[in-house]
Scaffold this active site. Structure first.
Site, PDB file in Angstrom:
ATOM      1  N   HIS A  34      -8.757  23.176 -24.899  1.00 36.67           N
ATOM      2  CA  HIS A  34      -8.721  22.598 -26.448  1.00 36.67           C
ATOM      3  C   HIS A  34      -7.294  22.583 -26.824  1.00 36.67           C
ATOM      4  CE1 HIS A  34     -12.795  24.183 -26.474  1.00 36.67           C
ATOM      5  NE2 HIS A  34     -12.660  23.080 -27.281  1.00 36.67           N
TER       6      HIS A  34
ATOM      7  N   ARG B 137     -14.626  19.713 -35.357  1.00 34.32           N
ATOM      8  CA  ARG B 137     -14.681  21.050 -34.733  1.00 34.32           C
ATOM      9  C   ARG B 137     -14.026  22.027 -36.011  1.00 34.32           C
ATOM     10  NH1 ARG B 137     -12.796  17.937 -29.964  1.00 34.32           N
ATOM     11  NH2 ARG B 137     -13.842  18.760 -28.329  1.00 34.32           N
TER      12      ARG B 137
ATOM     13  N   ARG C 260     -19.732  20.400 -37.030  1.00 34.42           N
ATOM     14  CA  ARG C 260     -20.275  21.342 -36.203  1.00 34.42           C
ATOM     15  C   ARG C 260     -19.980  22.796 -36.853  1.00 34.42           C
ATOM     16  NH1 ARG C 260     -18.031  21.604 -30.161  1.00 34.42           N
ATOM     17  NH2 ARG C 260     -16.186  22.322 -31.111  1.00 34.42           N
TER      18      ARG C 260
ATOM     19  N   GLU D 232     -24.854  20.993 -24.227  1.00 35.16           N
ATOM     20  CA  GLU D 232     -23.803  21.279 -23.530  1.00 35.16           C
ATOM     21  C   GLU D 232     -23.762  22.259 -22.413  1.00 35.16           C
ATOM     22  OE1 GLU D 232     -20.225  22.375 -26.053  1.00 35.16           O
ATOM     23  OE2 GLU D 232     -21.545  23.491 -27.433  1.00 35.16           O
TER      24      GLU D 232
ATOM     25  N   ASN E 116     -17.875  18.184 -21.890  1.00 36.64           N
ATOM     26  CA  ASN E 116     -16.596  19.114 -21.681  1.00 36.64           C
ATOM     27  C   ASN E 116     -17.227  20.252 -21.263  1.00 36.64           C
ATOM     28  OD1 ASN E 116     -15.094  17.244 -22.777  1.00 36.64           O
ATOM     29  ND2 ASN E 116     -14.594  18.176 -24.500  1.00 36.64           N
ATOM     30  N   ASP E 117     -18.147  20.834 -21.940  1.00 39.19           N
ATOM     31  CA  ASP E 117     -18.869  22.072 -21.682  1.00 39.19           C
ATOM     32  C   ASP E 117     -19.847  21.969 -20.539  1.00 39.19           C
ATOM     33  OD1 ASP E 117     -17.565  24.597 -22.663  1.00 39.19           O
ATOM     34  OD2 ASP E 117     -18.210  23.576 -24.603  1.00 39.19           O
TER      35      ASP E 117
ATOM     36  N   ARG F 146     -13.334  24.992 -17.214  1.00 35.49           N
ATOM     37  CA  ARG F 146     -12.443  23.814 -17.860  1.00 35.49           C
ATOM     38  C   ARG F 146     -11.005  24.008 -17.962  1.00 35.49           C
ATOM     39  NH1 ARG F 146     -15.393  22.936 -23.742  1.00 35.49           N
ATOM     40  NH2 ARG F 146     -13.467  21.874 -24.324  1.00 35.49           N
TER      41      ARG F 146
ATOM     42  N   CYS G 138     -19.978  13.500 -27.620  1.00 36.83           N
ATOM     43  CA  CYS G 138     -18.796  14.005 -28.313  1.00 36.83           C
ATOM     44  C   CYS G 138     -17.732  14.521 -27.609  1.00 36.83           C
ATOM     45  CB  CYS G 138     -18.980  14.736 -29.632  1.00 36.83           C
ATOM     46  SG  CYS G 138     -19.697  16.134 -29.298  1.00 36.83           S
TER      47      CYS G 138
HETATM   48  C1  PEP Z   1     -17.630  19.599 -25.501  1.00 32.86           C
HETATM   49  O1  PEP Z   1     -18.123  20.832 -24.915  1.00 32.86           O
HETATM   50  O2  PEP Z   1     -17.954  18.537 -24.975  1.00 32.86           O
HETATM   51  C2  PEP Z   1     -17.435  19.707 -26.817  1.00 32.86           C
HETATM   52  C3  PEP Z   1     -17.364  18.468 -27.466  1.00 32.86           C
HETATM   53  O3  PEP Z   1     -17.052  20.746 -27.606  1.00 32.86           O
HETATM   54  P1  PEP Z   1     -15.871  21.419 -27.297  1.00 32.86           P
HETATM   55  O4  PEP Z   1     -14.766  20.610 -26.336  1.00 32.86           O
HETATM   56  O5  PEP Z   1     -15.255  21.958 -28.592  1.00 32.86           O
HETATM   57  O6  PEP Z   1     -16.161  22.746 -26.603  1.00 32.86           O
HETATM   58 MG    MG Z   2     -18.397  22.385 -26.152  1.00 35.64          MG
END
Ligand code: PEP
Ligand code: MG
Length: 568
Positions: free
Chosen positions: A187, A294, A330, A429, A452-453, A463, A500
């Site tokens: 993040h 977010r 979200r 995710e 990402n997740d 990650r 996203c």
């Molecule tokens: C993701 O996991 O791809 C996502 C957009 O949420 P975050 O990066 O906030 O976990």
């Molecule tokens: Mg996520």
């Protein structure tokens, strides 16, 4: 030359500012007299005032009067009679060192302020913590420097940075960041992108190689970092800066254009935001909506929970700024690498697999209700859609939708306005939600794929951990197949499917996503024009012809190389 993970385009040359976070150790019991410790304390206060006023003057020049006033306020707090009496009483009664007395007294007052409902008062707790640390640094002679000490143009060098520290960076003077740890979708990295701050992560032993004041050149795209560059290296970086400026100019022609492929397929390019401060960039880069707000950042940058009214105002403002464009907000996604200290969530062995996101919200109905009520009320003022993160079962979705229906009834009874048809969608995710995407699609108004997740959980790779980043890639066949299946399930059910996660803004991923039929691409605002250029120069039908071939490929390298050729 060192190479790390480049997370945000941009080339900068500036002086290093090294942040070392060290716990300052000191003796508790004193072998000096009360008077001697008391003198040490008084001298430390004097020195504190002198240092702080000097710093405030510098900050005023570089960051403005408002930032400087906060520091000036510290010189008054440090002389507050009640706090001083607290320190003196500790010294008199306990035979402790001035360091221990300062810690005890300041911690006590900070706890009192922190527990107050008033936002301004609880902010004071933060000030006290800051003053305490500086006093102890003066007393022990050990200085640890932080973001707030930055008064001149620089590149921050740190072991790591939390998202909230990143948020406190003053972009007018901080030109870039280099850290020793962190992953491309941590993040911190996401925030750096939103702030358009050239950033390189994961350079081992950076802190031992560089000291404050050294010249540093960084390329936030390629991940290159040069310490004390030679004349030739400087010339090379200056040329790169020129080229980068030309490239940015070229992208300008995509401002305000529709995102349509060569064969007429229109998609939506939206932006990810973390708060109101990101809106300017969203509008400047002409994003066609917000694909992910977010909201947890709203909670992280404060000292106490934002109430319904405070949240409502923010959500409403975002919705109104975007007019009739879609705004996907979200619900809270705390946990993992996003901590909200005042919620006192227990430390966990595996935070990314633990009590986070929708799990935490369903476990804290009071907090969840407040957010959902604020969201529903704000839905009256624009095109808001609600999105639930980290769904793994259909039960979680049903429970959330039940709560939303109940809150709608409450609001109707109270005569409060809201959009009764507000869309409720989910993030896909986790491998679990990907595998049951067909089931979830029947009860969701839309999907948004969180690559990402999804990559983290599919590949079983943290990650944020640079040691295993070599395994972390959305181009891995396992992740690509998962993405394909999710989009197909959503399309078969007739719902909108967006993305996203960082994959959406990756120009090498875009040919594949177009072939799969993704409707909406949401990314950091700074990536919008580059993605629009990519889409406007591709043909969806041509990409579709490649789909089976890509899905049959066996390695990430094969897939990446193929997509890179298509993206050109
Ligand atoms: C993701 O996991 O791809 C996502 C957009 O949420 P975050 O990066 O906030 O976990
Ligand atoms: Mg996520």
């Amino acid at each position: 030359m060192h190479r790390g993970i480049g997370v945000c385009d941009g080339i900068v040359i500036s002086k290093a500012f090294v942040i070392k976070k060290e716990e300052i150790v000191f003796e508790l019991n004193s072998n000096l007299t009360y008077q001697e410790e008391s003198d040490r304390y008084n001298q430390a206060v004097e020195k504190f005032i002198e240092n702080t006023l000097e710093l405030a003057a510098m900050v005023e020049k570089n960051a403005g009067a408002e930032q400087a006033m906060i520091l000036e306020g510290h010189t008054i707090i440090v002389q507050d009679p009640e706090i001083t009496a607290g320190v003196v009483s500790e010294l008199e009664n306990s035979g402790v060192t001035a360091e221990a007395a300062v810690t005890a007294a300041f911690d006590m007052f900070a706890a009192i302020f922190a527990s107050m409902d008033d936002e301004l008062m609880s902010e004071r707790a933060h000030d006290l913590e800051d003053i305490k640390t500086r006093l102890i640094e003066i007393l022990t002679g050990k200085i640890s420097r932080g973001i707030e000490d930055i008064a001149q143009e620089c590149i921050i060098i740190a072991r790591d940075m939390t998202p909230s520290e990143t948020g406190r960076i003053n972009k007018d003077i901080v030109k870039g960041v280099v850290t020793e740890v962190g992953g491309i979708t941590s993040h911190m990295a996401i925030m750096a992108k939103a702030m358009e701050l050239p950033t390189v992560l994961g350079i081992e032993n950076m802190l031992s190689m560089v000291k404050t004041g050294d010249m540093i050149a960084i390329n936030g795209g390629s991940g290159e970092v040069v310490i004390n560059p030679s004349k030739e290296e400087l010339a090379r970086f200056e040329k790169l800066i020129e080229e980068f400026n030309v490239y940015k100019k070229e992208l300008e022609v995509y401002k305000g254009r529709e995102s349509v492929t060569l064969d007429g397929f229109q998609v939506e390019i939206a932006a990810n935001i973390g708060g109101l401060e990101d809106l300017e960039s969203v509008l400047k880069n002409t994003a066609e909506g917000i694909g992910l707000f977010r909201t947890e950042f709203l909670f992280m940058e404060r000292e106490s929970l934002p109430n319904e009214e405070a949240q409502f105002e923010v959500y409403k403002q975002v919705a109104e700024s975007l007019g009739d464009k879609p705004v996907i907000i979200r619900t809270l996604d705390i946990g993992g690498d996003k901590d909200v200290p005042y919620l006192n969530i227990e430390k966990e062995e595996n935070p990314f697999l633990g009590y986070r996101a929708i799990r935490l919200c369903l476990g804290d109905p009071e907090m969840f209700n407040i957010q959902l009520r604020a969201l529903l009320r704000a839905s009256h003022y624009g095109n808001i859609k609600i999105m639930i993160p980290m769904i793994t079962t259909v039960t979680e979705l049903r429970q959330t939708k039940e709560i939303i229906e109940r809150l709608k009834n409450d609001l109707a009874k109270e005569g409060k306005a809201f959009n009764k048809d507000v869309d409720v969608g989910i993030m896909i995710e986790t491998p679990a939600s990907s595998l049951i995407a067909d089931v979830l699609a029947k009860e969701s108004d839309f999907f948004s794929i969180g690559t990402n997740d999804l990559t983290q959980y599919t590949m079983a790779v943290d990650r944020g951990n640079e040691k295993v980043q070599y395994l972390y890639s959305t181009f891995e066949p396992a992740v690509m197949r998962s993405i394909y299946n999710i989009i197909k399930a959503g399309k078969d059910a007739g719902i909108m499917v967006g993305m996203c996660g960082e994959g959406a803004g990756d120009v090498n991923m875009i040919p594949f996503l177009l072939a799969c039929g993704l409707d909406e691409f949401s990314m950091s605002a700074s990536a919008v024009l580059r993605a629009r250029k990519a889409i406007c120069n591709l043909s969806k039908s041509e990409m579709e012809k490649e789909l089976d071939k890509i899905l049959d490929m066996e390695t990430r390298e094969e897939i990446f190389n193929h997509l890179q050729r298509l993206a050109k």
